[in-house]
Design an enzyme around this catalytic site. Structure first.
Site, PDB file in Angstrom:
ATOM      1  N   LEU A   1       0.831  -1.202   0.000  1.00 40.80           N
ATOM      2  CA  LEU A   1       0.000   0.000   0.000  1.00 40.80           C
ATOM      3  C   LEU A   1       0.864   1.250   0.000  1.00 40.80           C
ATOM      4  O   LEU A   1       1.713   1.427   0.878  1.00 40.80           O
ATOM      5  CB  LEU A   1      -0.913   0.018   1.231  1.00 40.80           C
ATOM      6  CG  LEU A   1      -1.770   1.282   1.409  1.00 40.80           C
ATOM      7  CD1 LEU A   1      -2.794   1.390   0.285  1.00 40.80           C
ATOM      8  CD2 LEU A   1      -2.470   1.270   2.763  1.00 40.80           C
TER       9      LEU A   1
ATOM     10  N   GLN B   1       0.850   8.636  -4.150  1.00 44.42           N
ATOM     11  CA  GLN B   1       0.690   7.820  -5.359  1.00 44.42           C
ATOM     12  C   GLN B   1       1.061   8.604  -6.607  1.00 44.42           C
ATOM     13  O   GLN B   1       1.199   9.814  -6.584  1.00 44.42           O
ATOM     14  CB  GLN B   1      -0.738   7.290  -5.434  1.00 44.42           C
ATOM     15  CG  GLN B   1      -1.054   6.265  -4.355  1.00 44.42           C
ATOM     16  CD  GLN B   1      -2.483   5.769  -4.383  1.00 44.42           C
ATOM     17  OE1 GLN B   1      -3.264   6.120  -5.260  1.00 44.42           O
ATOM     18  NE2 GLN B   1      -2.852   4.939  -3.416  1.00 44.42           N
TER      19      GLN B   1
ATOM     20  N   GLY C   1       5.578   6.608  -8.725  1.00 47.30           N
ATOM     21  CA  GLY C   1       6.373   5.411  -9.013  1.00 47.30           C
ATOM     22  C   GLY C   1       6.899   4.722  -7.772  1.00 47.30           C
ATOM     23  O   GLY C   1       7.773   3.848  -7.855  1.00 47.30           O
TER      24      GLY C   1
ATOM     25  N   GLY D   1       5.363   2.648  -5.606  1.00 50.24           N
ATOM     26  CA  GLY D   1       4.991   1.238  -5.462  1.00 50.24           C
ATOM     27  C   GLY D   1       5.982   0.337  -6.179  1.00 50.24           C
ATOM     28  O   GLY D   1       6.438  -0.674  -5.634  1.00 50.24           O
ATOM     29  N   ALA D   2       6.339   0.715  -7.398  1.00 46.73           N
ATOM     30  CA  ALA D   2       7.305  -0.071  -8.174  1.00 46.73           C
ATOM     31  C   ALA D   2       8.671  -0.060  -7.499  1.00 46.73           C
ATOM     32  O   ALA D   2       9.362  -1.088  -7.452  1.00 46.73           O
ATOM     33  CB  ALA D   2       7.406   0.488  -9.596  1.00 46.73           C
TER      34      ALA D   2
ATOM     35  N   GLU E   1       0.264 -12.947  -3.021  1.00 49.24           N
ATOM     36  CA  GLU E   1      -0.979 -13.478  -2.485  1.00 49.24           C
ATOM     37  C   GLU E   1      -2.179 -12.789  -3.130  1.00 49.24           C
ATOM     38  O   GLU E   1      -2.388 -11.587  -2.916  1.00 49.24           O
ATOM     39  CB  GLU E   1      -1.029 -13.269  -0.969  1.00 49.24           C
ATOM     40  CG  GLU E   1      -2.307 -13.784  -0.322  1.00 49.24           C
ATOM     41  CD  GLU E   1      -2.367 -13.505   1.160  1.00 49.24           C
ATOM     42  OE1 GLU E   1      -3.381 -13.858   1.784  1.00 49.24           O
ATOM     43  OE2 GLU E   1      -1.409 -12.930   1.696  1.00 49.24           O
TER      44      GLU E   1
END
Length: 407
Positions: free
Chosen positions: A230, A236, A239, A241-242, A264
């Site tokens: 998250l 957000q 970039g 998260g990457a 998962e």
């Protein structure tokens, strides 16, 4: 009948969307409390307020959930212009705080002065764990922002409370989210912070996190599984998260005990994120270059991706299909036909397994029993299903390629 209609319409006026009524805010200083530009909505509320995502019993409802920027100490304020009368309307209003109390961490604040006092203590925050990575991100307006990643385990005093606070966002931003068992030592935690200046002092503000579970893989390996990832809304589209996923990957590459990395039940958004990161990495490998992609999926590709990037066989094949599409001239009918057939051969594998099972059962069961056992489909249904699966994959692959092109 007219009276019933009026009563029903009046009750409808006491309904409101939970997504519209709730606002979050990450507060770094007292001025942020009244800064409407700092507010952001939830992505979803059905895991808290039911599938309709509606709250009943209020007019002019506003539910403010604020967190201090570093320690993430939460504050809840519920305001409204009118509440329905149980005796008059025959229906009780939803107990909003009771529903939210199940998701907010214990000890959340409801007094604004107490929340302001908590802000004054933010400068004492020290992140748990060890810093393992840092990034500098340049925004569209040319501003440089600095981020750090910390790796931690559930060991130090106070860590569980901090984890509970950042985890309290997931029901509003991750579909089918569930809280993890923090007593299980196989969980690992990666926290993302923005490093910034406040009154001349360097501070860290929580920006996101990721949890990873280490599954045992026979005989002496582990199979790390990314669980919750998250990045909080204000951070957000940078970039991050990457970058967070890549940071985790980097900790795995040199480890001989890591067999492969899994995810998962990934959402569509996270699958795209992972595909983007994996595709970027595979593009640097020898057996994922244009000349090799044209030859088709190979053992060399699988071996290289597994040993160097710790990718599973399934994800390696997915990377091949994405990068093979990138190398395909989609305006060339023959080239694209070859690509389509290649992907459909992979999609057809479950049907081939069903066919082999059918041959084994043919002498044991009658046709009706076989159909009930295997859920057999006609050739026409199979064709339509394969085509639909191909188009779904194609759309997903194209989105990944679009991001690769713009990165």
């Amino acid at each position: 009948m007219a009276e019933l209609s009026v009563a029903k319409n009046e009750l409808e006026e006491f309904k409101c969307s939970a997504n519209d009524a709730i606002e979050f805010k990450l507060v770094r200083n007292v001025q942020d409390i009244d800064d409407e530009e700092k507010a952001f909505p939830p992505d979803m509320t059905h895991q808290v307020f039911g599938d309709s995502e509606m709250i009943f019993g209020y007019r002019g409802l506003k539910v403010s959930i604020y967190y201090t920027g570093s320690k993430l100490i939460p504050y809840l304020r519920i305001s409204h212009s009118e509440v329905c009368n149980t005796k008059e309307h025959g229906v009780s209003p939803d107990d909003i705080e009771k529903l939210l109390a199940q998701e907010l961490p214990p000890g959340y604040l409801t007094n604004l002065d107490t929340f302001k006092a908590a802000l004054s203590d933010e400068a004492t925050f020290k992140p748990f764990g060890e810093k393992i990575d840092s990034y500098t991100v340049t925004t569209k307006n040319g501003e440089e922002r600095h981020f750090d990643v910390y790796f931690a385990k559930m060991e130090k005093s106070g860590f569980q409370k901090f984890h509970e606070r950042i985890q309290s966002f997931i029901k509003f931003y991750i579909d089918a989210a569930s809280y993890i068992d923090v007593d299980d030592p196989q969980w690992q935690y990666y926290f993302l912070f923005e490093r910034y200046k406040e009154d001349g002092e360097t501070r860290l503000a929580a920006a996101g996190y990721m949890t990873v579970y280490n599954f045992y893989a026979y005989p002496t390996h582990i199979r790390p599984r990314m669980s919750q990832v998250l990045v909080l809304t204000p951070f957000q589209r940078l970039g991050l998260g990457a970058k967070l996923v890549q940071t985790f990957y980097n900790t795995c590459y040199s480890r001989s005990d890591v067999l492969d990395i899994t995810v998962e039940d990934p959402s569509d958004n996270f699958q795209r994120l992972r595909d983007f990161v994996d595709a970027q990495n595979c593009m640097k490998l020898k057996y994922f270059q244009l000349s090799e992609l044209k030859k088709g999926f190979s053992h060399d590709m699988l071996h290289e991706a597994q040993t160097k990037l710790k990718l599973s066989k399934l994800q390696t094949r997915r990377m091949y299909e994405i990068l093979r599409l990138k190398a395909t001239d989609q305006s060339n009918k023959e080239e694209f036909r070859e690509y389509r057939l290649d992907v459909k051969r992979r999609l057809n594998i479950p049907y081939m397994k069903t066919k082999r099972m059918f041959l084994k059962l043919e002498n044991c069961l009658n046709p009706e029993e076989i159909a009930q056992t295997l859920g057999l489909v006609t050739k026409e249904q199979k064709f339509l299903t394969l085509e639909n699966d191909f188009q779904t994959a194609l759309a997903a692959y194209r989105r990944v390629l679009e991001r690769l092109a713009s990165s």
